[in-house]
Write an enzyme that holds these catalytic residues in place. Structure first.
Site, PDB file in Angstrom:
ATOM      1  N   HIS A 139       0.660 -35.535  22.127  1.00 32.98           N
ATOM      2  CA  HIS A 139       0.932 -35.480  20.686  1.00 32.98           C
ATOM      3  C   HIS A 139       1.506 -34.105  20.368  1.00 32.98           C
ATOM      4  O   HIS A 139       0.855 -33.078  20.588  1.00 32.98           O
ATOM      5  CB  HIS A 139      -0.358 -35.704  19.902  1.00 32.98           C
ATOM      6  N   LYS A 160       3.744 -29.728  12.008  1.00 34.66           N
ATOM      7  CA  LYS A 160       4.583 -29.629  13.210  1.00 34.66           C
ATOM      8  C   LYS A 160       5.991 -30.168  12.968  1.00 34.66           C
ATOM      9  O   LYS A 160       6.983 -29.508  13.296  1.00 34.66           O
ATOM     10  CB  LYS A 160       3.931 -30.389  14.378  1.00 34.66           C
ATOM     11  N   ASP A 178       6.478 -36.164  17.481  1.00 36.04           N
ATOM     12  CA  ASP A 178       5.241 -36.950  17.438  1.00 36.04           C
ATOM     13  C   ASP A 178       4.691 -37.251  18.828  1.00 36.04           C
ATOM     14  O   ASP A 178       3.564 -36.896  19.139  1.00 36.04           O
ATOM     15  CB  ASP A 178       5.427 -38.243  16.646  1.00 36.04           C
ATOM     16  N   ARG A 244      -3.773 -10.497  18.179  1.00 36.52           N
ATOM     17  CA  ARG A 244      -2.878  -9.703  17.325  1.00 36.52           C
ATOM     18  C   ARG A 244      -1.924  -8.835  18.136  1.00 36.52           C
ATOM     19  O   ARG A 244      -0.901  -8.387  17.619  1.00 36.52           O
ATOM     20  CB  ARG A 244      -3.702  -8.819  16.382  1.00 36.52           C
TER      21      ARG A 244
END
Length: 320
Positions: A139, A160, A178, A244
């Site tokens: 997916h 997405k 998808d 980060r």
């Protein structure tokens, strides 16, 4: 994903000529391994790989010529087993008459090519490895960003498809939306493509199904791409710590292939398309030997060292 290929498909894709047996081209090929009979022409069939394509070239046919007619007839009949998909003869060589009869009796097609044995062996193996490789359905959305195949994953509804559409609008190319079918081309290469029914299509909430090739042109799509980077979109929450500095080095293993992975927090106001585009460009820079995190660490250590030396001198001056 089919676990076999028909001889007809092989003929079409590798551009082989059908020399005999046009009615038998629906026979199944179930392995990418290809056999070049050698011991079989000496009468040894104990470990004969009957389920493989049998490739005959100059060496094999020359050796067969030195056998008697009876030997050729016996050995070539034994080579024509029910599970044998086809014979391929390279370099435009003629078909041995004993093989012609044995293959016709066993309803096995004989194919030909002008290429050498090594060349056609490479072509057939490459095609069959790709076609017969085990596939897994994931997916996500697969987009090619300036030559970097990026698999965008995340929970349903995280954005997405909308992000991928913005990337397409910015000039990048869509492979699959998808559902992404992936397979390992080799131990280091993971390839993704779209299921046939979903090719070129995207589902955008509130709009429905759109055809990317129709709206943005054929330059906005690709049939398949190597997956070089995974970008996982996560809904931002205060209690989750995200990388980060970019020094975590996360990866994900799919079909035995290790792929670099970055996690991106999704928050209102963030331009995810630009962030993912930057992640792809950063990955490309790293593959070329440049690491921004390493450069930052080096510069920071230099600055700390300089400040430390300056403070040490100042302290000595104050003491004097």
């Amino acid at each position: 994903m089919p676990n076999n290929v028909t001889v007809q498909e092989l003929v079409d894709k590798v551009r082989l000529k059908v020399l005999q047996g046009e009615d038998y081209l629906q026979r199944k090929i179930t392995t990418s391994d290809i056999s070049r009979p050698a011991l079989e022409f000496a009468g040894y069939f104990k470990h004969y790989p009957a389920a493989r394509i049998q490739l005959l070239g100059i060496t094999e046919t020359s050796f067969a010529k030195d056998l008697t007619h009876e030997q050729r007839e016996e050995y070539m009949t034994k080579m024509c087993m029910p599970q044998t998909p086809c014979f391929v003869i390279s370099t435009n060589l003629p078909i041995p008459k004993e093989l012609k009869k044995a293959a016709e009796d066993a309803k096995i097609p004989i194919l030909g090519t002008h290429l050498t044995s090594s060349q056609i062996l490479s072509n057939m193996t490459s095609y069959l490895l790709e076609r017969l490789a085990p596939r897994k359905s994931l997916h996500g959305v697969l987009v090619d960003i300036s030559g970097v195949g990026v698999l965008i994953t995340g929970d349903s509804g995280v954005g997405k498809s909308e992000t991928a559409l913005e990337l397409v609008r910015r000039g990048h190319r869509l492979i699959a939306d998808d559902r992404v079918e992936v397979y390992a081309r080799d131990e280091q290469t993971l390839v993704g493509t779209a299921p046939q029914i979903l090719k070129h299509l995207m589902e955008i909430r509130g709009i429905g199904i759109i055809d990317v090739s129709t709206l943005y042109g054929t330059g906005a799509i690709m049939p398949s791409d190597q997956i070089s980077l995974i970008v996982h979109l996560e809904t931002w929450t205060p209690d989750v710590q995200f990388d980060r500095l970019g020094d975590r080095g996360d990866t994900q293993t799919i079909q035995g292939v290790i792929v670099p992975k970055v996690s991106v927090p999704v928050k209102t106001g963030r331009n995810l398309a630009i962030i993912i585009e930057s992640a792809a460009m950063n990955y490309r820079a790293e593959t070329m030997g440049y690491d921004a995190t390493e450069t930052f660490d080096r510069n920071l250590n230099q600055l700390i060292k300089q400040n430390s030396e300056r403070d040490s001198k100042n302290n000595k001056g104050s003491a004097n």
